[in-house]
Design a protein around this motif. Structure first.
Motif, PDB file in Angstrom:
ATOM      1  N   ASN A 103      -8.926   0.043   4.706  1.00  0.00           N
ATOM      2  CA  ASN A 103      -8.217   1.211   4.172  1.00  0.00           C
ATOM      3  C   ASN A 103      -8.780   1.614   2.807  1.00  0.00           C
ATOM      4  O   ASN A 103      -9.372   0.797   2.106  1.00  0.00           O
ATOM      5  N   HIS A 160      -8.477  -3.772   8.893  1.00  0.00           N
ATOM      6  CA  HIS A 160      -7.819  -2.573   8.384  1.00  0.00           C
ATOM      7  C   HIS A 160      -8.567  -2.229   7.097  1.00  0.00           C
ATOM      8  O   HIS A 160      -8.264  -2.753   6.027  1.00  0.00           O
ATOM      9  N   HIS A 185      -7.215  -8.730  10.986  1.00  0.00           N
ATOM     10  CA  HIS A 185      -7.200  -9.828  11.951  1.00  0.00           C
ATOM     11  C   HIS A 185      -8.645 -10.258  12.210  1.00  0.00           C
ATOM     12  O   HIS A 185      -9.235  -9.921  13.243  1.00  0.00           O
ATOM     13  N   GLU A 232      -6.217  -1.539  17.474  1.00  0.00           N
ATOM     14  CA  GLU A 232      -4.889  -1.920  17.960  1.00  0.00           C
ATOM     15  C   GLU A 232      -3.826  -0.841  17.741  1.00  0.00           C
ATOM     16  O   GLU A 232      -2.785  -0.882  18.377  1.00  0.00           O
ATOM     17  N   HIS A 233      -4.050   0.120  16.865  1.00  0.00           N
ATOM     18  CA  HIS A 233      -2.990   1.109  16.588  1.00  0.00           C
ATOM     19  C   HIS A 233      -2.989   2.267  17.563  1.00  0.00           C
ATOM     20  O   HIS A 233      -2.001   2.979  17.669  1.00  0.00           O
ATOM     21  N   GLN A 275       0.835  -1.216   0.000  1.00  0.00           N
ATOM     22  CA  GLN A 275       0.000   0.000   0.000  1.00  0.00           C
ATOM     23  C   GLN A 275       0.856   1.246   0.000  1.00  0.00           C
ATOM     24  O   GLN A 275       0.553   2.211  -0.683  1.00  0.00           O
TER      25      GLN A 275
HETATM   26  C1  2HG Z   1      -1.222  -5.010   9.953  1.00  0.00           C
HETATM   27  O1  2HG Z   1      -2.094  -5.694  10.473  1.00  0.00           O
HETATM   28  C2  2HG Z   1      -0.896  -3.674  10.562  1.00  0.00           C
HETATM   29  O2  2HG Z   1      -0.557  -5.392   8.980  1.00  0.00           O
HETATM   30  C3  2HG Z   1      -0.870  -2.502   9.594  1.00  0.00           C
HETATM   31  O3  2HG Z   1      -1.692  -3.415  11.666  1.00  0.00           O
HETATM   32  C4  2HG Z   1      -2.200  -2.204   8.999  1.00  0.00           C
HETATM   33  O4  2HG Z   1      -1.243  -1.023   7.142  1.00  0.00           O
HETATM   34  C5  2HG Z   1      -2.215  -1.167   7.868  1.00  0.00           C
HETATM   35  O5  2HG Z   1      -3.245  -0.531   7.714  1.00  0.00           O
END
Ligand code: 2HG
Ligand code: FAD
Ligand code: ZN
Length: 471
Positions: free
Chosen positions: A388, A386, A379, A426-427, A336
């Protein structure tokens, strides 16, 4: 150097304070969303030095930004652009202080890199299960301060669940030694869990006592294709039922996310992505044997194919194959980044609500912006996506971000609320989500959080402007 910086330099030694030269790695965030300017970058070597530094900063009301590996996804670990903040890099504090085999614990300093902690545990014959794509550079202090999750939460929990004790330098410079390693301790408020997840806004974590586990006898990895997010959730239910506690990882990856890996890392050979809207990466950690794990895993795949839940699956035949599959998953973020700036969401939704959430939100976003691309992965075993959003082809990602970030965040977060979720799984909150938190967190919870911040850091010197505005 002025008198104040001279004082700090006497505490840590002149080689551990930097005011000039290239400070990019401390001042720019990992996603390249922001760049700040520190008054100085200071790297303490002991807890006592951290304590003296905090006392000196408090006296002058100079604020401190603690930093571990600077891999924050939410702009939480860089200074602001005022040139008045101290960037406290914890990376020199990286020793393993003790391993207690009978108590199944290890005590490490907070600047220890996660991967080194995993390796030290393994050398002693144990597993430290926290596992993230950034593990080669993130630190235990950063992991605990953000309550990091990663890819083995479904079995072992997140950073909070893996921590039994902390050593902390409070915002007034006192040292709290809470490195007990106790699994039971009901003597009042849970201070450890107050500092875990506080993102450097209440104090500085200098060491931690962590839980260890026996190394599994075998670990197996499989990759499966599914035709819909509903089927992904169905497969998760089957995996829980058939693998029980052996299920240690369950990741979902949408087709567009995998297409980015295929495009930017063609050597990785992504399986099954072209013919499936989603792929799943599963891991089983078995305490009996490889053949026991394989029997369980093959049983699961067989049943899932018969029930029409998956279209096809690959079970890794060797450690190298398993690693190659995990590398694909871990490189979605890098793919990304190679594609350009994007709008990130790290959301938590009850697993049962994930299919309606995805259907509802995909429809709203694609109606709003023609050609927009959704990079949905994460997850799934923990209900953490995520979700995005990448610019339509041919649109400059920077301009896309400037034009749409606010509106897309509002759309996604409204939808997260509709389905009973949270805007950070989680972030953490960092600076990027401070304003959204005001809109989406319960006002009473926010008011209690503000009281805690004011009580523990009355002069607002600890990572101000992150998580919550103190005033
Ligand atoms: C993952 O699960 C990380 O790989 C990054 O938490 C998530 O890039 C991300 O949006
Ligand atoms: P930093 O980024 O340096 O700091 C993070 C926050 O903690 C800041 O607020 C900082 O002030 C504070 N802090 C740092 N050290 C201390 C300390 N000793 N005391 C007090 N406060 C401190 N996160 C996940 O949860 N799961 C993932 O799967 C995941 N994958 C990732 C993959 C990639 C490629 C990248 C780049 C990031 C990923 N992250 C993930 C996000 C990030 O790695 C985690 O948030 C990590 O826990 C941050 O650790 P760090 O040492 O880099 O902390
Ligand atoms: Zn993640």
């Amino acid at each position: 150097m002025n008198e104040f910086l001279n004082k700090l330099s006497t505490i840590v030694g002149s080689t551990h304070i930097q005011t000039t030269g290239d400070l990019t790695k401390y001042e720019e965030d990992w996603r390249k969303r922001a760049r700040g300017k520190a008054l100085a970058v200071i790297s303490p070597g002991t807890t006592r030095e951290v304590s003296l530094l905090v006392k000196a900063c408090l006296e002058e009301r100079v604020s401190i930004v603690p930093q571990g590996g600077n891999t924050s996804m939410v702009v939480g670990s860089i200074p602001n652009d005022s040139g008045t903040q101290i960037l406290l890099s914890m990376q020199r504090m990286n020793k393993v202080r003790a391993i207690d085999a009978a108590n199944l614990t290890m005590t490490v300093e907070s600047g220890s890199v996660l991967q080194q902690v995993q390796q030290s545990a393994e050398k002693a014959g144990f597993l430290f299960p926290l596992s993230l794509g950034s593990q080669g550079s993130c630190t235990i202090g950063g992991n605990l301060s953000t309550n990091a999750g990663g890819t083995q939460v479904v079995r072992y929990g997140n950073a909070r669940d893996l921590c039994l004790g902390l050593e902390v330098v409070s915002a007034n410079g006192e040292i709290w030694n809470g490195l007990s390693g106790l699994r039971k301790d009901n003597t009042g408020y849970d201070l450890k869990n107050l500092y875990v997840g506080s993102e450097g806004t209440l104090g500085i974590i200098t060491a931690a006592t962590l839980k260890l586990y026996p190394l599994p006898a075998a670990k197996l990895t499989a990759w499966a294709g599914v035709q819909s997010i509903e089927q992904a959730v169905e497969l998760l239910g089957l995996a829980h039922k058939m693998l029980g506690p052996a299920l240690s990882g369950f990741e979902v990856m949408g087709q567009f996310a995998l297409s980015l890996v295929d495009k930017h890392f063609p050597q990785m050979k992504v399986p099954l992505w072209k013919e499936n809207p989603y792929c799943i990466l599963l891991e089983a950690s078995d305490n009996e044997s490889e053949s026991h794990a394989r029997t369980l895993f093959e049983g699961l795949m067989q049943k899932a194919i018969e029930a029409g839940v998956i279209t096809d699956a690959v079970i890794a035949e060797s450690l190298a194959q398993a690693k190659a599959l995990w590398l694909i998953r871990e490189n979605i973020t890098m793919a990304q980044a190679a594609q350009g700036l994007n709008i990130k969401h790290d959301i938590s939704i009850p697993v049962s609500q994930i299919p309606p959430f995805v259907m509802h939100t995909d429809a709203l976003i694609t109606q709003k912006i023609e050609g927009v691309r959704i990079v949905n992965f994460g997850h799934l075993g923990d209900g953490n996506l995520h979700y995005n959003v990448q610019a339509p082809q041919g649109i400059d990602p920077k301009i896309f971000l400037q034009t749409y970030e606010h509106d897309i965040n509002a759309l996604v977060y409204d939808s997260v609320m509709k389905f009973g979720g949270s805007i950070s799984a989680e972030h953490g909150v960092g600076s990027l989500k401070v304003n959204s938190l005001k809109d989406y967190k319960d006002p009473t919870a926010l008011s209690i959080m503000r009281s805690i911040k004011q009580a523990l850091d009355p002069h607002n010197i600890m990572n101000p402007g992150r998580v919550i505005n103190a005033l």
